[in-house]
Write a protein that holds these residues in place. Structure first.
Motif, PDB file in Angstrom:
ATOM      1  N   HIS A  94      90.401  16.829   9.727  1.00 18.19           N
ATOM      2  CA  HIS A  94      91.477  15.834   9.662  1.00 18.19           C
ATOM      3  C   HIS A  94      92.758  16.439   9.082  1.00 18.19           C
ATOM      4  CE1 HIS A  94      93.486  12.013   9.188  1.00 18.19           C
ATOM      5  NE2 HIS A  94      93.670  12.287   7.912  1.00 18.19           N
ATOM      6  N   LEU A  95      92.625  17.189   8.020  1.00 14.60           N
ATOM      7  CA  LEU A  95      93.807  17.813   7.414  1.00 14.60           C
ATOM      8  C   LEU A  95      94.449  18.826   8.363  1.00 14.60           C
ATOM      9  CD1 LEU A  95      92.518  18.279   3.759  1.00 14.60           C
ATOM     10  CD2 LEU A  95      94.131  16.562   4.609  1.00 14.60           C
ATOM     11  N   ALA A  96      93.624  19.584   9.074  1.00 15.20           N
ATOM     12  CA  ALA A  96      94.169  20.544  10.041  1.00 15.20           C
ATOM     13  C   ALA A  96      94.849  19.808  11.197  1.00 15.20           C
ATOM     14  CB  ALA A  96      93.060  21.446  10.569  1.00 15.20           C
ATOM     15  N   ARG A  97      94.285  18.702  11.616  1.00 15.74           N
ATOM     16  CA  ARG A  97      94.908  17.918  12.697  1.00 15.74           C
ATOM     17  C   ARG A  97      96.272  17.392  12.268  1.00 15.74           C
ATOM     18  NH1 ARG A  97      91.763  13.499  15.425  1.00 15.74           N
ATOM     19  NH2 ARG A  97      93.171  14.009  17.121  1.00 15.74           N
ATOM     20  N   MET A  98      96.392  17.007  11.001  1.00 14.79           N
ATOM     21  CA  MET A  98      97.704  16.559  10.514  1.00 14.79           C
ATOM     22  C   MET A  98      98.725  17.689  10.622  1.00 14.79           C
ATOM     23  SD  MET A  98      96.453  14.149   7.323  1.00 14.79           S
ATOM     24  CE  MET A  98      97.937  14.403   6.435  1.00 14.79           C
ATOM     25  N   GLY A  99      98.315  18.908  10.297  1.00  9.88           N
ATOM     26  CA  GLY A  99      99.201  20.057  10.440  1.00  9.88           C
ATOM     27  C   GLY A  99      99.540  20.337  11.897  1.00  9.88           C
ATOM     28  N   MET A 100      98.563  20.160  12.785  1.00 12.73           N
ATOM     29  CA  MET A 100      98.812  20.398  14.210  1.00 12.73           C
ATOM     30  C   MET A 100      99.756  19.354  14.800  1.00 12.73           C
ATOM     31  SD  MET A 100      95.202  21.809  15.693  1.00 12.73           S
ATOM     32  CE  MET A 100      94.042  20.936  14.673  1.00 12.73           C
ATOM     33  N   VAL A 101      99.709  18.139  14.292  1.00 18.24           N
ATOM     34  CA  VAL A 101     100.657  17.116  14.752  1.00 18.24           C
ATOM     35  C   VAL A 101     102.080  17.520  14.381  1.00 18.24           C
ATOM     36  CG1 VAL A 101     101.404  14.731  14.366  1.00 18.24           C
ATOM     37  CG2 VAL A 101      99.007  15.226  14.807  1.00 18.24           C
ATOM     38  N   ARG A 102     102.246  18.119  13.214  1.00 19.51           N
ATOM     39  CA  ARG A 102     103.575  18.618  12.835  1.00 19.51           C
ATOM     40  C   ARG A 102     104.021  19.724  13.788  1.00 19.51           C
ATOM     41  NH1 ARG A 102     104.639  19.779   6.774  1.00 19.51           N
ATOM     42  NH2 ARG A 102     106.733  19.757   7.633  1.00 19.51           N
ATOM     43  N   CYS A 103     103.062  20.543  14.240  1.00 19.29           N
ATOM     44  CA  CYS A 103     103.386  21.603  15.204  1.00 19.29           C
ATOM     45  C   CYS A 103     103.802  21.010  16.545  1.00 19.29           C
ATOM     46  CB  CYS A 103     102.193  22.527  15.409  1.00 19.29           C
ATOM     47  SG  CYS A 103     101.756  23.497  13.960  1.00 19.29           S
ATOM     48  N   LEU A 104     103.263  19.856  16.873  1.00 20.97           N
ATOM     49  CA  LEU A 104     103.598  19.211  18.138  1.00 20.97           C
ATOM     50  C   LEU A 104     105.077  18.840  18.186  1.00 20.97           C
ATOM     51  CD1 LEU A 104     102.367  18.206  20.790  1.00 20.97           C
ATOM     52  CD2 LEU A 104     101.843  16.054  19.647  1.00 20.97           C
ATOM     53  N   ALA A 105     105.615  18.417  17.063  1.00 18.03           N
ATOM     54  CA  ALA A 105     107.030  18.033  17.010  1.00 18.03           C
ATOM     55  C   ALA A 105     107.949  19.221  17.289  1.00 18.03           C
ATOM     56  CB  ALA A 105     107.355  17.417  15.660  1.00 18.03           C
ATOM     57  N   ARG A 110     101.738  28.598  18.451  1.00 12.41           N
ATOM     58  CA  ARG A 110     101.115  29.695  17.693  1.00 12.41           C
ATOM     59  C   ARG A 110     100.562  29.200  16.352  1.00 12.41           C
ATOM     60  NH1 ARG A 110     102.639  35.113  19.231  1.00 12.41           N
ATOM     61  NH2 ARG A 110     103.942  35.015  21.086  1.00 12.41           N
ATOM     62  N   HIS A 111     101.347  28.410  15.658  1.00 13.71           N
ATOM     63  CA  HIS A 111     100.883  27.902  14.363  1.00 13.71           C
ATOM     64  C   HIS A 111      99.723  26.914  14.552  1.00 13.71           C
ATOM     65  CE1 HIS A 111     101.001  27.141  10.130  1.00 13.71           C
ATOM     66  NE2 HIS A 111     101.167  25.837  10.324  1.00 13.71           N
ATOM     67  N   ALA A 112      99.795  26.094  15.587  1.00 17.41           N
ATOM     68  CA  ALA A 112      98.703  25.156  15.866  1.00 17.41           C
ATOM     69  C   ALA A 112      97.409  25.923  16.134  1.00 17.41           C
ATOM     70  CB  ALA A 112      99.052  24.269  17.049  1.00 17.41           C
ATOM     71  N   ARG A 113      97.516  27.013  16.890  1.00 18.16           N
ATOM     72  CA  ARG A 113      96.335  27.827  17.155  1.00 18.16           C
ATOM     73  C   ARG A 113      95.807  28.452  15.868  1.00 18.16           C
ATOM     74  NH1 ARG A 113      94.226  32.524  17.482  1.00 18.16           N
ATOM     75  NH2 ARG A 113      92.744  33.103  19.065  1.00 18.16           N
ATOM     76  N   GLN A 114      96.691  28.896  15.011  1.00 13.62           N
ATOM     77  CA  GLN A 114      96.258  29.477  13.734  1.00 13.62           C
ATOM     78  C   GLN A 114      95.520  28.444  12.883  1.00 13.62           C
ATOM     79  OE1 GLN A 114      96.340  32.685  12.774  1.00 13.62           O
ATOM     80  NE2 GLN A 114      97.108  33.094  14.826  1.00 13.62           N
ATOM     81  N   LEU A 115      96.006  27.212  12.894  1.00 14.82           N
ATOM     82  CA  LEU A 115      95.349  26.158  12.117  1.00 14.82           C
ATOM     83  C   LEU A 115      93.950  25.861  12.643  1.00 14.82           C
ATOM     84  CD1 LEU A 115      98.293  23.656  11.623  1.00 14.82           C
ATOM     85  CD2 LEU A 115      97.178  25.015   9.848  1.00 14.82           C
ATOM     86  N   TRP A 116      93.772  25.958  13.954  1.00 16.35           N
ATOM     87  CA  TRP A 116      92.484  25.603  14.547  1.00 16.35           C
ATOM     88  C   TRP A 116      91.556  26.808  14.689  1.00 16.35           C
ATOM     89  CZ3 TRP A 116      89.446  21.794  14.781  1.00 16.35           C
ATOM     90  CH2 TRP A 116      88.399  21.751  15.691  1.00 16.35           C
ATOM     91  N   ALA A 117      92.062  27.928  15.226  1.00 13.55           N
ATOM     92  CA  ALA A 117      91.172  29.033  15.569  1.00 13.55           C
ATOM     93  C   ALA A 117      91.605  30.379  15.010  1.00 13.55           C
ATOM     94  CB  ALA A 117      91.065  29.143  17.095  1.00 13.55           C
ATOM     95  N   GLY A 118      92.579  30.397  14.133  1.00 11.32           N
ATOM     96  CA  GLY A 118      93.035  31.659  13.572  1.00 11.32           C
ATOM     97  C   GLY A 118      92.133  32.145  12.455  1.00 11.32           C
ATOM     98  N   PRO A 119      92.545  33.203  11.785  1.00  9.31           N
ATOM     99  CA  PRO A 119      91.743  33.755  10.687  1.00  9.31           C
ATOM    100  C   PRO A 119      91.511  32.759   9.552  1.00  9.31           C
ATOM    101  CG  PRO A 119      93.512  35.268  11.286  1.00  9.31           C
ATOM    102  CD  PRO A 119      93.723  34.019  12.069  1.00  9.31           C
ATOM    103  N   GLU A 120      92.413  31.812   9.379  1.00  9.63           N
ATOM    104  CA  GLU A 120      92.244  30.770   8.360  1.00  9.63           C
ATOM    105  C   GLU A 120      91.973  29.419   9.014  1.00  9.63           C
ATOM    106  OE1 GLU A 120      92.086  31.324   5.082  1.00  9.63           O
ATOM    107  OE2 GLU A 120      92.260  33.447   5.593  1.00  9.63           O
ATOM    108  N   GLY A 121      91.507  29.440  10.255  1.00 15.47           N
ATOM    109  CA  GLY A 121      91.233  28.212  10.990  1.00 15.47           C
ATOM    110  C   GLY A 121      90.039  27.460  10.433  1.00 15.47           C
ATOM    111  N   ILE A 122      89.793  26.321  11.019  1.00 19.91           N
ATOM    112  CA  ILE A 122      88.744  25.426  10.528  1.00 19.91           C
ATOM    113  C   ILE A 122      87.377  26.095  10.496  1.00 19.91           C
ATOM    114  CG2 ILE A 122      87.458  23.327  11.124  1.00 19.91           C
ATOM    115  CD1 ILE A 122      90.080  22.818   9.766  1.00 19.91           C
ATOM    116  N   TRP A 123      86.951  26.678  11.610  1.00 14.76           N
ATOM    117  CA  TRP A 123      85.605  27.235  11.647  1.00 14.76           C
ATOM    118  C   TRP A 123      85.465  28.415  10.706  1.00 14.76           C
ATOM    119  CZ3 TRP A 123      81.225  25.275  12.838  1.00 14.76           C
ATOM    120  CH2 TRP A 123      80.115  26.083  12.964  1.00 14.76           C
ATOM    121  N   THR A 124      86.488  29.237  10.618  1.00 15.10           N
ATOM    122  CA  THR A 124      86.422  30.405   9.750  1.00 15.10           C
ATOM    123  C   THR A 124      86.411  30.003   8.275  1.00 15.10           C
ATOM    124  OG1 THR A 124      87.633  31.662  11.407  1.00 15.10           O
ATOM    125  CG2 THR A 124      87.505  32.616   9.213  1.00 15.10           C
ATOM    126  N   SER A 125      87.274  29.062   7.912  1.00 20.69           N
ATOM    127  CA  SER A 125      87.403  28.715   6.497  1.00 20.69           C
ATOM    128  C   SER A 125      86.457  27.612   6.048  1.00 20.69           C
ATOM    129  CB  SER A 125      88.844  28.314   6.188  1.00 20.69           C
ATOM    130  OG  SER A 125      89.183  27.126   6.883  1.00 20.69           O
TER     131      SER A 125
END
Length: 179
Positions: A94-105, A110-125
């Motif tokens: 949920h917190l990552a989705r809030m960040g991705m919504v900000r990326c949508l604006a 690139r930042h949305a991908r980092q939040l979801w699947a990057g080195p600090e993304g949800i599954w990794t962290s």
């Protein structure tokens, strides 16, 4: 995935603002489905605990051997801990989705991908919450010495005190004499 190659530099995320916004919306959709899927695990874990606790008479439970009671309690606690870990994972999504919504604006794919699947993304962290939730729920379900019968009915046990039928789930194993 075989046959599909994604560039390591995320150059595939460059493009028109519309395509970047569509990519971000896709990530939001996938993350929403992920959260709903994991919330089903929370519901099943808590539901199993509630079902067992409401269907087993306490006075008969305390008459079981100590080892069986300890296994039963450990199973319920582990299922509860698994549900809590699943919930923590959903909260991180949920917190990552809030960040991705900000990326949508800003169409910052690139930042949305980092939040979801990057080195600090949800599954990794936070993937350990999910993995340990699965483990604890599975172990807890195996330790709790109850299994619903395949032919369970809504009125499967006779209540001697009232002389009638009472709701039950029908049990096998060490607790089968309790209902």
């Amino acid at each position: 995935m075989p046959g599909i190659h994604f560039p390591d530099d995320c150059s595939d995320l460059d493009g028109t603002p519309e395509s970047r916004a569509q990519y971000i919306q896709g990530i939001l959709d996938v993350s929403g489905e992920d959260a709903r899927h994991v919330m089903l695990y929370v519901t099943v874990s808590i539901g199993a605990i509630v079902l067992v606790l409401t269907q087993l008479p306490f006075e008969r439970l305390i008459n079981l051997p100590l080892a069986i009671r300890c296994l039963f309690l450990a199973g319920l606690v582990l299922m509860g801990a698994g549900a809590l870990l699943f919930f923590c994972y959903v909260r991180a999504i949920h917190l990552a989705r809030m960040g991705m919504v900000r990326c949508l604006a800003s169409c910052d794919a690139r930042h949305a991908r980092q939040l979801w699947a990057g080195p600090e993304g949800i599954w990794t962290s936070r993937g350990s919450f999910y993995r340990w939730g699965i483990r604890l729920t599975g172990i807890g379900g195996a330790l709790a010495p109850w299994r619903p019968r395949a032919s369970a009915t809504c009125c499967s046990a006779t209540d001697e005190r009232s002389g009638g039928m009472r709701p039950g789930i029908g049990l096998r194993g060490p607790l089968s004499t309790m209902v």
